[in-house]
Enzyme design. Structure first.
Site, PDB file in Angstrom:
ATOM      1  N   TYR A  32       0.898  -1.040  -0.100  1.00  0.00           N
ATOM      2  CA  TYR A  32       0.022  -0.047   0.087  1.00  0.00           C
ATOM      3  C   TYR A  32       0.997   1.341   0.062  1.00  0.00           C
ATOM      4  CZ  TYR A  32      -3.990  -2.870   0.904  1.00  0.00           C
ATOM      5  OH  TYR A  32      -4.971  -3.933   0.515  1.00  0.00           O
ATOM      6  N   ASN A  83     -12.941   4.968  -1.416  1.00  0.00           N
ATOM      7  CA  ASN A  83     -12.304   3.878  -1.603  1.00  0.00           C
ATOM      8  C   ASN A  83     -13.002   2.780  -0.442  1.00  0.00           C
ATOM      9  OD1 ASN A  83     -10.481   1.667  -1.203  1.00  0.00           O
ATOM     10  ND2 ASN A  83      -8.597   3.015  -0.968  1.00  0.00           N
ATOM     11  N   HIS A  89     -15.271  -5.917  -2.151  1.00  0.00           N
ATOM     12  CA  HIS A  89     -15.511  -7.326  -2.877  1.00  0.00           C
ATOM     13  C   HIS A  89     -16.552  -7.906  -1.880  1.00  0.00           C
ATOM     14  CE1 HIS A  89     -11.463  -5.783  -4.124  1.00  0.00           C
ATOM     15  NE2 HIS A  89     -10.993  -5.934  -2.951  1.00  0.00           N
ATOM     16  N   ASP A  96     -25.872  -0.781  -2.565  1.00  0.00           N
ATOM     17  CA  ASP A  96     -27.274  -0.467  -2.873  1.00  0.00           C
ATOM     18  C   ASP A  96     -27.157   1.217  -2.393  1.00  0.00           C
ATOM     19  OD1 ASP A  96     -27.814  -2.824  -3.856  1.00  0.00           O
ATOM     20  OD2 ASP A  96     -28.962  -3.736  -2.188  1.00  0.00           O
ATOM     21  N   HIS A 109      -8.971   2.931  -5.627  1.00  0.00           N
ATOM     22  CA  HIS A 109      -8.145   1.910  -4.924  1.00  0.00           C
ATOM     23  C   HIS A 109      -6.656   2.211  -4.956  1.00  0.00           C
ATOM     24  CE1 HIS A 109     -11.521  -0.490  -4.605  1.00  0.00           C
ATOM     25  NE2 HIS A 109     -11.835  -0.452  -5.708  1.00  0.00           N
ATOM     26  N   ARG A 120      -9.978 -10.243  -5.238  1.00  0.00           N
ATOM     27  CA  ARG A 120     -10.110  -8.704  -5.343  1.00  0.00           C
ATOM     28  C   ARG A 120     -10.426  -8.321  -6.558  1.00  0.00           C
ATOM     29  NH1 ARG A 120      -7.506  -6.862  -0.421  1.00  0.00           N
ATOM     30  NH2 ARG A 120      -5.798  -8.423   0.423  1.00  0.00           N
TER      31      ARG A 120
HETATM   32  C1  DHK Z   1      -7.740  -1.278  -0.078  1.00  0.00           C
HETATM   33  C2  DHK Z   1      -8.029  -2.340   0.573  1.00  0.00           C
HETATM   34  O1  DHK Z   1      -7.905  -2.445   1.999  1.00  0.00           O
HETATM   35  C3  DHK Z   1      -8.221  -3.688   0.068  1.00  0.00           C
HETATM   36  O2  DHK Z   1      -8.996  -4.382   0.721  1.00  0.00           O
HETATM   37  C4  DHK Z   1      -8.749  -3.671  -1.374  1.00  0.00           C
HETATM   38  C5  DHK Z   1      -7.687  -1.219  -1.651  1.00  0.00           C
HETATM   39  C6  DHK Z   1      -7.800  -2.847  -2.199  1.00  0.00           C
HETATM   40  C7  DHK Z   1      -6.791  -0.421  -2.023  1.00  0.00           C
HETATM   41  O3  DHK Z   1      -5.904  -0.778  -3.108  1.00  0.00           O
HETATM   42  O4  DHK Z   1      -6.947   0.769  -1.849  1.00  0.00           O
HETATM   43  O5  DHK Z   1      -8.654  -4.911  -1.948  1.00  0.00           O
END
Ligand code: DHK
Length: 161
Positions: A32, A83, A89, A96, A109, A120
């Site tokens: 991330y 986000n 998922h 909704d 994302h 994902r």
């Molecule tokens: C962030 C998350 O926490 C994941 O559960 C997703 C997403 C992806 C992101 O890439 O910001 O799958």
């Protein structure tokens, strides 16, 4: 009476962040990155200011809290950048709520979810989003705000859903 477009323009954009995004910077940095949520919030405020917009930036680890925020947005916000994190998922209920909001929705994302684990690859949110940005890191939030501005500008009518 203000022009309807002007009134909409005065409402903030709701930037909504789902579960575990409060841990950004600490959480799996090789996946991330090292941007923190506070840094992303600053990026959003700075980007919005450059566009003449304002941002209401929120994060929750709770599905119902996110859904309540989307309900609030129906009348209080100009559009939604979301986000949904893990709820992307799993959550029909969040999808909704977004469909019911009748607002422009941009899904963001940080990572390219299509290059990750198969679970994902499917997003419940994408089918009710006007646009989806993934794999652009924190910059995706700035891109999303810029696109939301275009979608809600009278000269750039939003794409059909
Ligand atoms: C962030 C998350 O926490 C994941 O559960 C997703 C997403 C992806 C992101 O890439 O910001 O799958």
């Amino acid at each position: 009476m203000p022009h309807p477009a002007a009134a909409a323009h005065e409402k903030p954009v709701l930037v909504l962040n789902g579960p575990n995004l409060d841990l950004l910077g600490l959480r799996e940095p090789t996946v991330y990155g090292t941007d923190t949520l506070a840094g992303i919030e600053k990026l959003c405020h700075d980007t919005a200011a450059g566009l003449g917009l304002s941002v209401d930036f929120r994060q929750s680890n709770h599905e119902g809290v996110l859904i309540d925020a989307v309900h609030e947005a129906r009348t209080a916000h100009r559009g939604i950048v979301i986000n949904p994190a893990g709820y992307t998922h799993t959550s029909v209920a969040l999808r909704d709520a977004l469909a019911a909001a009748e607002l422009p929705v941009i899904e963001v994302h940080l990572t390219n979810i299509h290059r990750r684990e198969p679970f994902r690859h499917h997003s419940y949110v994408s089918g009710v989003a006007d646009a989806v940005l993934c794999g652009t890191g924190a910059h995706g939030y700035a891109l999303a705000l810029t696109h939301l501005d275009r979608l809600t500008h009278p000269a750039h009518p939003r794409s059909p859903r």
